[in-house]
Design a protein around this motif. Sequence first.
Motif, mmCIF file in Angstrom:
data_model
loop_
_atom_site.group_PDB
_atom_site.id
_atom_site.type_symbol
_atom_site.label_atom_id
_atom_site.label_comp_id
_atom_site.label_asym_id
_atom_site.label_seq_id
_atom_site.Cartn_x
_atom_site.Cartn_y
_atom_site.Cartn_z
ATOM 1 N N TYR A 15 0.836 -1.209 0.000
ATOM 2 C CA TYR A 15 0.000 0.000 0.000
ATOM 3 C C TYR A 15 0.867 1.253 0.000
ATOM 4 C CZ TYR A 15 -3.769 3.196 1.363
ATOM 5 O OH TYR A 15 -4.677 4.220 1.406
ATOM 6 N N GLN A 16 1.985 1.208 0.684
ATOM 7 C CA GLN A 16 2.875 2.370 0.757
ATOM 8 C C GLN A 16 3.430 2.746 -0.618
ATOM 9 O OE1 GLN A 16 6.121 1.813 3.456
ATOM 10 N NE2 GLN A 16 6.787 3.951 3.392
ATOM 11 N N SER A 17 3.555 1.765 -1.511
ATOM 12 C CA SER A 17 4.140 2.013 -2.836
ATOM 13 C C SER A 17 3.101 2.433 -3.871
ATOM 14 C CB SER A 17 4.876 0.772 -3.340
ATOM 15 O OG SER A 17 5.915 0.416 -2.456
ATOM 16 N N ILE A 18 1.945 1.760 -3.896
ATOM 17 C CA ILE A 18 0.969 2.038 -4.968
ATOM 18 C C ILE A 18 -0.419 2.370 -4.438
ATOM 19 C CG2 ILE A 18 2.202 0.641 -6.675
ATOM 20 C CD1 ILE A 18 0.177 -1.603 -6.180
ATOM 21 N N GLY A 19 -0.538 2.582 -3.142
ATOM 22 C CA GLY A 19 -1.793 3.034 -2.574
ATOM 23 C C GLY A 19 -2.905 2.008 -2.635
ATOM 24 N N LEU A 20 -4.125 2.487 -2.920
ATOM 25 C CA LEU A 20 -5.308 1.636 -2.888
ATOM 26 C C LEU A 20 -5.258 0.503 -3.914
ATOM 27 C CD1 LEU A 20 -8.054 1.367 -1.477
ATOM 28 C CD2 LEU A 20 -9.029 2.828 -3.280
ATOM 29 N N LEU A 21 -4.445 0.676 -4.950
ATOM 30 C CA LEU A 21 -4.333 -0.374 -5.964
ATOM 31 C C LEU A 21 -3.782 -1.671 -5.364
ATOM 32 C CD1 LEU A 21 -4.725 -0.921 -8.984
ATOM 33 C CD2 LEU A 21 -2.355 -0.189 -9.341
ATOM 34 N N ALA A 22 -2.965 -1.556 -4.325
ATOM 35 C CA ALA A 22 -2.345 -2.743 -3.724
ATOM 36 C C ALA A 22 -3.384 -3.713 -3.160
ATOM 37 C CB ALA A 22 -1.334 -2.340 -2.657
ATOM 38 N N PRO A 23 -4.293 -3.264 -2.257
ATOM 39 C CA PRO A 23 -5.284 -4.224 -1.760
ATOM 40 C C PRO A 23 -6.253 -4.696 -2.843
ATOM 41 C CG PRO A 23 -5.751 -2.017 -0.921
ATOM 42 C CD PRO A 23 -4.396 -1.968 -1.559
ATOM 43 N N ILE A 24 -6.511 -3.863 -3.851
ATOM 44 C CA ILE A 24 -7.409 -4.284 -4.929
ATOM 45 C C ILE A 24 -6.792 -5.434 -5.721
ATOM 46 C CG2 ILE A 24 -8.445 -3.575 -7.126
ATOM 47 C CD1 ILE A 24 -8.837 -0.789 -5.913
ATOM 48 N N VAL A 25 -5.524 -5.281 -6.100
ATOM 49 C CA VAL A 25 -4.847 -6.344 -6.850
ATOM 50 C C VAL A 25 -4.683 -7.590 -5.982
ATOM 51 C CG1 VAL A 25 -2.716 -6.988 -8.062
ATOM 52 C CG2 VAL A 25 -3.660 -4.684 -8.335
ATOM 53 N N LEU A 26 -4.442 -7.401 -4.689
ATOM 54 C CA LEU A 26 -4.328 -8.531 -3.770
ATOM 55 C C LEU A 26 -5.626 -9.344 -3.767
ATOM 56 C CD1 LEU A 26 -2.681 -9.981 -1.508
ATOM 57 C CD2 LEU A 26 -3.858 -8.479 0.115
ATOM 58 N N ILE A 27 -6.754 -8.654 -3.716
ATOM 59 C CA ILE A 27 -8.046 -9.349 -3.707
ATOM 60 C C ILE A 27 -8.276 -10.091 -5.027
ATOM 61 C CG2 ILE A 27 -10.546 -8.995 -3.640
ATOM 62 C CD1 ILE A 27 -10.008 -6.667 -1.679
ATOM 63 N N VAL A 28 -7.932 -9.437 -6.154
ATOM 64 C CA VAL A 28 -8.090 -10.087 -7.460
ATOM 65 C C VAL A 28 -7.231 -11.349 -7.551
ATOM 66 C CG1 VAL A 28 -7.693 -9.843 -9.946
ATOM 67 C CG2 VAL A 28 -8.744 -7.960 -8.656
ATOM 68 N N ALA A 29 -5.985 -11.235 -7.095
ATOM 69 C CA ALA A 29 -5.093 -12.403 -7.125
ATOM 70 C C ALA A 29 -5.622 -13.509 -6.223
ATOM 71 C CB ALA A 29 -3.685 -11.996 -6.696
ATOM 72 N N ARG A 30 -6.147 -13.138 -5.068
ATOM 73 C CA ARG A 30 -6.700 -14.135 -4.144
ATOM 74 C C ARG A 30 -7.936 -14.807 -4.737
ATOM 75 N NH1 ARG A 30 -6.340 -18.187 -0.737
ATOM 76 N NH2 ARG A 30 -8.060 -18.265 0.745
ATOM 77 N N LEU A 31 -8.801 -14.027 -5.402
ATOM 78 C CA LEU A 31 -9.981 -14.605 -6.036
ATOM 79 C C LEU A 31 -9.589 -15.587 -7.140
ATOM 80 C CD1 LEU A 31 -12.284 -11.450 -6.285
ATOM 81 C CD2 LEU A 31 -12.559 -13.388 -4.737
ATOM 82 N N THR A 32 -8.577 -15.214 -7.924
ATOM 83 C CA THR A 32 -8.103 -16.095 -8.991
ATOM 84 C C THR A 32 -7.511 -17.372 -8.413
ATOM 85 O OG1 THR A 32 -7.585 -14.135 -10.308
ATOM 86 C CG2 THR A 32 -6.660 -16.211 -11.059
ATOM 87 N N GLN A 33 -6.764 -17.220 -7.337
ATOM 88 C CA GLN A 33 -6.202 -18.387 -6.651
ATOM 89 C C GLN A 33 -7.316 -19.317 -6.183
ATOM 90 O OE1 GLN A 33 -4.613 -18.053 -2.594
ATOM 91 N NE2 GLN A 33 -2.640 -18.781 -3.356
ATOM 92 N N GLY A 34 -8.388 -18.731 -5.637
ATOM 93 C CA GLY A 34 -9.517 -19.525 -5.169
ATOM 94 C C GLY A 34 -10.220 -20.269 -6.290
ATOM 95 N N LEU A 35 -10.348 -19.633 -7.458
ATOM 96 C CA LEU A 35 -10.969 -20.300 -8.600
ATOM 97 C C LEU A 35 -10.160 -21.522 -9.030
ATOM 98 C CD1 LEU A 35 -12.079 -17.244 -10.793
ATOM 99 C CD2 LEU A 35 -13.576 -18.847 -9.592
ATOM 100 N N GLY A 36 -8.838 -21.342 -9.099
ATOM 101 C CA GLY A 36 -7.988 -22.466 -9.470
ATOM 102 C C GLY A 36 -8.039 -23.585 -8.448
#
Length: 462
Positions: A122-143
């Motif tokens: 979050y310190q590096s890219i702000g709100l985009l960090a938790p958003i991308v984290l959630i997307v990656a986690r959702l994709t991981q869950g689908l797999g």
Amino acid sequence: MRLSPRPRQGHPPTAPSSGPPRGPRRRLICSTLLGTTIEFFDLYIYSLAAGLYFAELFFPGASPAVSLIASFGTLASGFLVRPIGGMIGGHFGDRYGRKKVLVASMIVMGVSTFCVGVLPSYQSIGLLAPIVLIVARLTQGLGAGAEWGGGVLMLVEHMSKNRRGFWGSIVNFGTWVGIALGTLMFAGIAALPEDVQLWAWRVPFIASAVLVFVGLWVRLGVTETPVFVESAQQTRGTARDRRPLANVFRHHKKALLLSVFVAMGAGTYQIYSTFATSYAHELELSMSTILMFQFANALFAMGVTLFFGWLSDRTGRRVLIITGSVVVIPAAYLLFWSLNSRNLAMVMVSLLLVEIGHSLVCGPMGAFLAEMFETGARYTGVSLAYQIGGGAISGLGPLIASSLVSAAGGPPHVYAVPLIVVCIAILTAVGAFLAPDRTRLPLAEVGVDKAGPQQQPAPLFP
């Protein structure tokens, strides 16, 4: 030229009772073991990182309790989409084969896990960090949703019916190999200085890519299951072939519901492992010690999971699952009492006790769920049941547990948390009690049109 023996008049050809030849069998076992190991390595390192580091790195600015709840929320999101992954994987696995789906699921999980490892904070890219984290986690869950059920079927549909419990337990053995590897790596990370830990947590996520490449190389060499091949030839072009999901909900509603209840028993580890580790961190207990305890418990789980899978081939599955559901309840209360008392010796003892109960459920589970559905709907049914019960519902455990502790005022007010284990245990026992025990029934004979005395519930105590 040596010819195969001609089948006796009036009897269809049957596969050898011992399963495939030794060489292909070894590759098949390694493929399933590696696939499940990678799946749960990826899932568990995310669980540990969510409990130990993600609150600070991706959700700063709130109170520690709220940040932790937000972090566990991303963990829960991956579990909530796993039934969708199970539906997608099950549909294609029941229509086109188990192997193709398992290759795809491994790739999806590997890419998403690697992305978490290289994601800026979050310190590096702000709100985009938790958003991308959630997307990656959702994709991981689908797999992940497509992996477990397919791994179970690749073994139990290949192997002898007399050892389905043992071979099905290999999948949950792989679960604990993945958890042990992840725990060991994070135990080493927790022993480092705090400023080093804030980047070192990424190493397991990036390293998982190596496991994926090895797993793909092994998995691409396995063959499709003979039970599926025979079933596909018989049902090709029919409605059941085209719509396995509709088949499950139309013909297997009761089986699906009871299977979900039984699969929930796998989720108690979210309380005694994922949440308990985070709770120990809140109590400021030594993380390296707690993680080494969890590592030792994972090694213990490998052995007892295989043992109870083997035992279920002799006693039947149901009695073991019900027994395990009873054992986990007092063991869970003992665990959190031991943590609050800072009695590390009793923490280790209680972890072993709760693991005995958990493995009594999980050892027979792979075979038990596979025996609930006909071949053309088995991948869909098993995946949905496990990913709803052992995934989506159980994945809410750490989020609910941390919310309960926060609402009660924080540590040491943790004694509402074992009630989650009580609810899971009751539903698991009810599901196992009401479901038929088809331990000795050939999988090809499990079907909605094959009702008969063999498929009636077996005695609770054979």
